[in-house]
Design an enzyme around this catalytic site. Sequence first.
Site, PDB file in Angstrom:
ATOM      1  N   TYR A  49       0.821  -1.216   0.000  1.00 55.98           N
ATOM      2  CA  TYR A  49       0.000   0.000   0.000  1.00 55.98           C
ATOM      3  C   TYR A  49       0.856   1.268   0.000  1.00 55.98           C
ATOM      4  CZ  TYR A  49      -4.001  -3.013   1.061  1.00 55.98           C
ATOM      5  OH  TYR A  49      -4.962  -3.973   1.017  1.00 55.98           O
ATOM      6  N   LYS A  58       3.752 -15.322   1.654  1.00 59.49           N
ATOM      7  CA  LYS A  58       3.800 -16.128   0.429  1.00 59.49           C
ATOM      8  C   LYS A  58       5.267 -16.315   0.069  1.00 59.49           C
ATOM      9  CE  LYS A  58       0.895 -16.987  -2.442  1.00 59.49           C
ATOM     10  NZ  LYS A  58       0.332 -18.321  -2.772  1.00 59.49           N
ATOM     11  N   ASP A  68      -2.605 -18.171   1.164  1.00 63.00           N
ATOM     12  CA  ASP A  68      -3.776 -18.823   0.549  1.00 63.00           C
ATOM     13  C   ASP A  68      -4.285 -19.950   1.438  1.00 63.00           C
ATOM     14  OD1 ASP A  68      -1.300 -19.899  -0.054  1.00 63.00           O
ATOM     15  OD2 ASP A  68      -1.882 -20.684  -2.002  1.00 63.00           O
ATOM     16  N   ASP A 123      -5.199  -7.208   5.605  1.00 65.31           N
ATOM     17  CA  ASP A 123      -6.421  -6.513   5.211  1.00 65.31           C
ATOM     18  C   ASP A 123      -7.479  -7.544   4.796  1.00 65.31           C
ATOM     19  OD1 ASP A 123      -8.175  -4.567   4.464  1.00 65.31           O
ATOM     20  OD2 ASP A 123      -6.988  -3.767   2.811  1.00 65.31           O
ATOM     21  N   ASP A 140     -10.888  -9.242   7.236  1.00 69.01           N
ATOM     22  CA  ASP A 140     -12.293  -9.151   6.822  1.00 69.01           C
ATOM     23  C   ASP A 140     -12.917 -10.541   6.741  1.00 69.01           C
ATOM     24  OD1 ASP A 140     -12.209  -6.427   6.684  1.00 69.01           O
ATOM     25  OD2 ASP A 140     -13.067  -6.303   4.679  1.00 69.01           O
TER      26      ASP A 140
END
Length: 367
Positions: free
Chosen positions: A141, A192, A225, A249, A253
């Site tokens: 970001y 990852k 994942d 992020d 959620d």
Amino acid sequence: MTYKILILPGDGIGPEIVEQARRVAGWYAKNRNFGFTTEEDLVGGISYETHGDPATDAMMKKALAADAVLFGAVGGPQWDKLPFDKKPERGLLRLRGDLKLFANLRPALCFDALKDASTLKPEIVSGLDILIVRELTGGVYFGQPKETTTLPDGQKRAVDTQVYTTGEIERIARVAFELARLRGKRVASVEKSNVMVTGALWRDVVHRVHDAQFRDVQLTDILADNCAMQLVRAPKQLDVILTDNLFGDILSDEAAQLTGSIGMLPSASLGAKGANGRQPALYEPIHGSAPDIAGQGLANPIATILSFGMCLRYSFGRVEDATLLDKAVERVLAEGYRTGDIMQPGMTKVGTSGMTDAILKALDGLS
Ligand code: NAD
């Protein structure tokens, strides 16, 4: 001790829900000897409308001088077409950046009374208690270059850059391990590393911090994942999830949905403790400004009220008072009070201030 709280209601349902947290803070002032002063200012779309800027220098000065910032929500469709640097969300990003809030704490707790409200089976979520520790000021970001260019053939090319340094990973890893010591002593570090060099560095550094100082905490590595899958398959195996800005992020959620409604979930964002012992901190519900229900007295205030509870716990060290608030919320839900977002058959439907009335009554009863 008198604490200084900066209140930033923001847009949409922000002012309605922050008002409820203010009422709860008032209860603590009256009944638990909690001394605080408040200042209020604009942020987000309303600040843009008034000052042409979603986060003014004057507001930032107040935020830097406060012991804690209580934030509602920002954004709305009327500001969607503004240039990137004027969008309401830039107000929140500036606060996070200027206060150097690198650690975002998001508990995902399933209250027993709400286990049927989750889209997952009750036995999968009942008793769920996860803490997601997300790195907040680095990663994709903020990484440079971040740009859109036009190629010679007329196509556009957009670039975001994922970047992390050793120091950034070390400090967030320490926060996660320290919090794990106060809970189930298990950290799942999520990255990852199979396809990203930042992921490989993340894994190396987290292990180095663990081996040097936190061997009493169990550390597991999970690819992002797989973590997304485990969160819906068997979330109770997870205790503290330590992850970067982007994965945090998304995963937070997803974890929020496990608990039934994003109207229930608080968050804290913390910076580094200064030499004077002060730690910059911002508390906010994880949901947005919910323009679809703004101004109607329908919003669930619990996420914001519990954000104030996190403020009591982490900024003011009032652990007993924070636990009392958790218990009051639990009691109100067990008694069957529900806002529209968590309504179930046979329960008592209340609005934003009705839910707060019930919580204040429960606080009276429990104290
Ligand atoms: P949202 O979280 O605002 O709303 C998603 C859905 O959840 C809506 O149906 C809404 O009514 C419901 N909801 C949210 N909070 C609720 C509450 N307390 N009680 C009951 N129902 C609730 O997300 P969105 O619709 O994607 O975004 C709306 C605006 O909020 C956008 O402008 C977005 O950019 C902004 N946003 C701001 C923040 C923030 O301020 N931290 C976070 C996310 C989104």
